[in-house]
Every structure is written in C-alpha cells, then in structure tokens.
Design an enzyme around this catalytic site. Structure first.
Site, PDB file in Angstrom:
ATOM      1  N   HIS A 162       1.150   6.675  32.384  1.00 43.65           N
ATOM      2  CA  HIS A 162       0.942   5.899  33.612  1.00 43.65           C
ATOM      3  C   HIS A 162       1.720   4.601  33.499  1.00 43.65           C
ATOM      4  CE1 HIS A 162      -2.204   8.588  34.886  1.00 43.65           C
ATOM      5  NE2 HIS A 162      -2.651   8.555  33.642  1.00 43.65           N
ATOM      6  N   PRO A 218       2.250  12.788  42.768  1.00 44.85           N
ATOM      7  CA  PRO A 218       2.410  12.305  44.134  1.00 44.85           C
ATOM      8  C   PRO A 218       2.705  10.808  44.221  1.00 44.85           C
ATOM      9  CG  PRO A 218       0.096  12.644  43.635  1.00 44.85           C
ATOM     10  CD  PRO A 218       0.866  13.210  42.485  1.00 44.85           C
ATOM     11  N   ASN A 219       3.545  10.492  45.176  1.00 49.90           N
ATOM     12  CA  ASN A 219       3.921   9.115  45.538  1.00 49.90           C
ATOM     13  C   ASN A 219       4.842   8.443  44.525  1.00 49.90           C
ATOM     14  OD1 ASN A 219       2.342   9.084  47.969  1.00 49.90           O
ATOM     15  ND2 ASN A 219       0.524   8.950  46.680  1.00 49.90           N
ATOM     16  N   ARG A 246      -7.837  -1.436  36.321  1.00 50.30           N
ATOM     17  CA  ARG A 246      -7.741  -1.506  37.779  1.00 50.30           C
ATOM     18  C   ARG A 246      -9.071  -1.066  38.402  1.00 50.30           C
ATOM     19  NH1 ARG A 246      -2.471   1.466  39.644  1.00 50.30           N
ATOM     20  NH2 ARG A 246      -3.065   0.439  41.594  1.00 50.30           N
ATOM     21  N   TYR A 272       3.562  -1.127  39.756  1.00 50.70           N
ATOM     22  CA  TYR A 272       4.420  -0.057  39.238  1.00 50.70           C
ATOM     23  C   TYR A 272       5.828  -0.500  38.878  1.00 50.70           C
ATOM     24  CZ  TYR A 272       0.505   2.519  41.190  1.00 50.70           C
ATOM     25  OH  TYR A 272      -0.764   2.966  41.474  1.00 50.70           O
ATOM     26  N   ALA A 301      -2.282  10.116  41.318  1.00 48.56           N
ATOM     27  CA  ALA A 301      -3.701  10.116  41.699  1.00 48.56           C
ATOM     28  C   ALA A 301      -4.420  11.410  41.303  1.00 48.56           C
ATOM     29  CB  ALA A 301      -3.828   9.873  43.204  1.00 48.56           C
ATOM     30  N   GLU A 351       0.202  12.144  28.457  1.00 45.77           N
ATOM     31  CA  GLU A 351      -0.064  11.566  29.785  1.00 45.77           C
ATOM     32  C   GLU A 351       0.539  10.160  29.850  1.00 45.77           C
ATOM     33  OE1 GLU A 351      -4.282  11.346  30.399  1.00 45.77           O
ATOM     34  OE2 GLU A 351      -4.074  10.243  32.274  1.00 45.77           O
ATOM     35  N   ASN A 379       3.039  12.327  34.359  1.00 48.85           N
ATOM     36  CA  ASN A 379       2.329  11.303  35.125  1.00 48.85           C
ATOM     37  C   ASN A 379       1.745  11.997  36.352  1.00 48.85           C
ATOM     38  OD1 ASN A 379       1.324   9.250  36.675  1.00 48.85           O
ATOM     39  ND2 ASN A 379       3.076   7.877  36.373  1.00 48.85           N
ATOM     40  N   ARG A 409       7.117   0.949  46.082  1.00 45.41           N
ATOM     41  CA  ARG A 409       5.663   1.069  46.109  1.00 45.41           C
ATOM     42  C   ARG A 409       4.982   0.049  45.197  1.00 45.41           C
ATOM     43  NH1 ARG A 409       2.342   5.797  43.039  1.00 45.41           N
ATOM     44  NH2 ARG A 409       0.337   5.310  43.964  1.00 45.41           N
TER      45      ARG A 409
HETATM   46  C1  DQA Z   1      -0.404   5.979  38.215  1.00 45.13           C
HETATM   47  C2  DQA Z   1      -1.848   5.460  38.291  1.00 45.13           C
HETATM   48  C3  DQA Z   1      -2.654   6.262  39.289  1.00 45.13           C
HETATM   49  O1  DQA Z   1      -3.983   5.747  39.376  1.00 45.13           O
HETATM   50  C4  DQA Z   1      -2.041   6.170  40.661  1.00 45.13           C
HETATM   51  O2  DQA Z   1      -2.758   6.974  41.581  1.00 45.13           O
HETATM   52  C5  DQA Z   1      -0.593   6.533  40.665  1.00 45.13           C
HETATM   53  C6  DQA Z   1       0.247   6.007  39.585  1.00 45.13           C
HETATM   54  C7  DQA Z   1       0.472   5.095  37.307  1.00 45.13           C
HETATM   55  O3  DQA Z   1       1.554   5.551  36.941  1.00 45.13           O
HETATM   56  O4  DQA Z   1       0.098   3.961  36.999  1.00 45.13           O
HETATM   57  O5  DQA Z   1      -0.085   7.166  41.572  1.00 45.13           O
HETATM   58  O6  DQA Z   1      -0.428   7.283  37.674  1.00 45.13           O
END
Ligand code: DQA
Length: 147
Positions: free
Chosen positions: A99, A10-11, A106, A23, A76, A97, A73, A18
């Site tokens: 990120h 998501p997002n 963080r 990011y 959240a 995984e 990825n 963003r």
């Molecule tokens: C994320 C880190 C997560 O905590 C966050 O909710 C994201 C992006 C990252 O790529 O750094 O949406 O996965």
C-alpha cells in the site's frame, strides 16, 4: 513467461491525480517503470497490470502458479474482498501486499486487511518506494527458490 507479477487494484490508475496527500504525485506508469527497471537489472521477468474490475483480478490470480510471485496492491478490495483472499490461498502463490499509504494510520476500516493473513507480509506507508522494495524482496525470493 513473467515470474514476478505486479497487480494494482481499483482507482490506482488515477495515481498522480488522486489524493496526492495520501498517495503521492507519481503516476502508475512512473511507478511501473521503476519497478520493471529493478526487475530487468536483476535479469528477472516481471509484468505490471491494473484493473478496476474485481473479476479480472480474480482471473489473473487464478492464472498464476505457485512458481510465480505476486506483488499486490488490492486498493479498496483489501478491506472487502474475501474472493481475492480465497484466490491467493487457492493458487498458493507467494504474495506481498503493498500500500502506498499507511493503512493503519487512516480511517478505521482501512486498518483491516483481508489479504494480510494470506500474504508473506505487508509494506504500507512507504509511498512509491514501497513497490521497489517489494520488487527487491520478490527478486531475492525467486533467486533463492531457483537455487
Ligand atoms: C491503498 C489503500 C486503500 O485503503 C485504498 O482503498 C486504496 C489505496 C494504498 O495504496 O494506500 O485504493 O491500497
């Protein structure tokens, strides 16, 4: 059939706009382009997908086989989804995984990944380059298995 899948949670469709301080400035389309170019240079099939719907991600994971490789990825959902963790375990798909940000540097809630225990490993904090490094690892993994 693709053998390396890159799923973004998501997002992550908002990348570029963003919180660039966390990011970076690259869009998801740009990241996917780099990752797919790395796969195609190695002659490996790969496909990228993004969703804001947890059920979609569960369905996509359940459709994988243990011969596939997943670069994930989970956004959240990393910190909340027992369902995604269970799907990876159930399918036994090798998973890496990724990120963009360093989740260990963080807010405290980000440091806990429910996905890490069912993953081969985690790349966190290397920005967009992390995806390309993950793809290089996935290619080597798939070539090793094919021998
Ligand atoms: C994320 C880190 C997560 O905590 C966050 O909710 C994201 C992006 C990252 O790529 O750094 O949406 O996965």
């Amino acid at each position: 059939m693709a053998s390396i899948w890159v799923f973004h949670g998501p997002n992550l469709n908002l990348l570029g706009l963003r919180e660039p301080e966390h990011y970076g400035s690259r869009t998801l389309a740009e990241i996917n382009q780099d990752v797919l170019a790395t796969a195609s240079q190695a002659g490996i099939n790969a496909e990228c997908r993004q969703t804001n719907h947890e059920g979609d991600l569960l369905d996509w994971i359940q459709a994988l086989t243990s011969d596939d490789f997943l670069i994930l990825n989970p956004g959240a959902w990393t910190h909340t989804s027992y369902a995604i963790r269970d799907a990876i375990s159930a399918v036994r798909v090798p998973t890496l995984e990724v990120h963009l940000s360093n989740i260990h540097a963080r807010e405290a809630f980000r440091a806990n990944s429910l996905i890490a225990p069912v993953s081969i490993g985690q790349i966190s904090g290397l920005g967009a380059e992390g995806y390309v490094l993950a793809m290089r690892y996935a290619i080597d993994y798939q070539l090793r298995r094919a021998k």
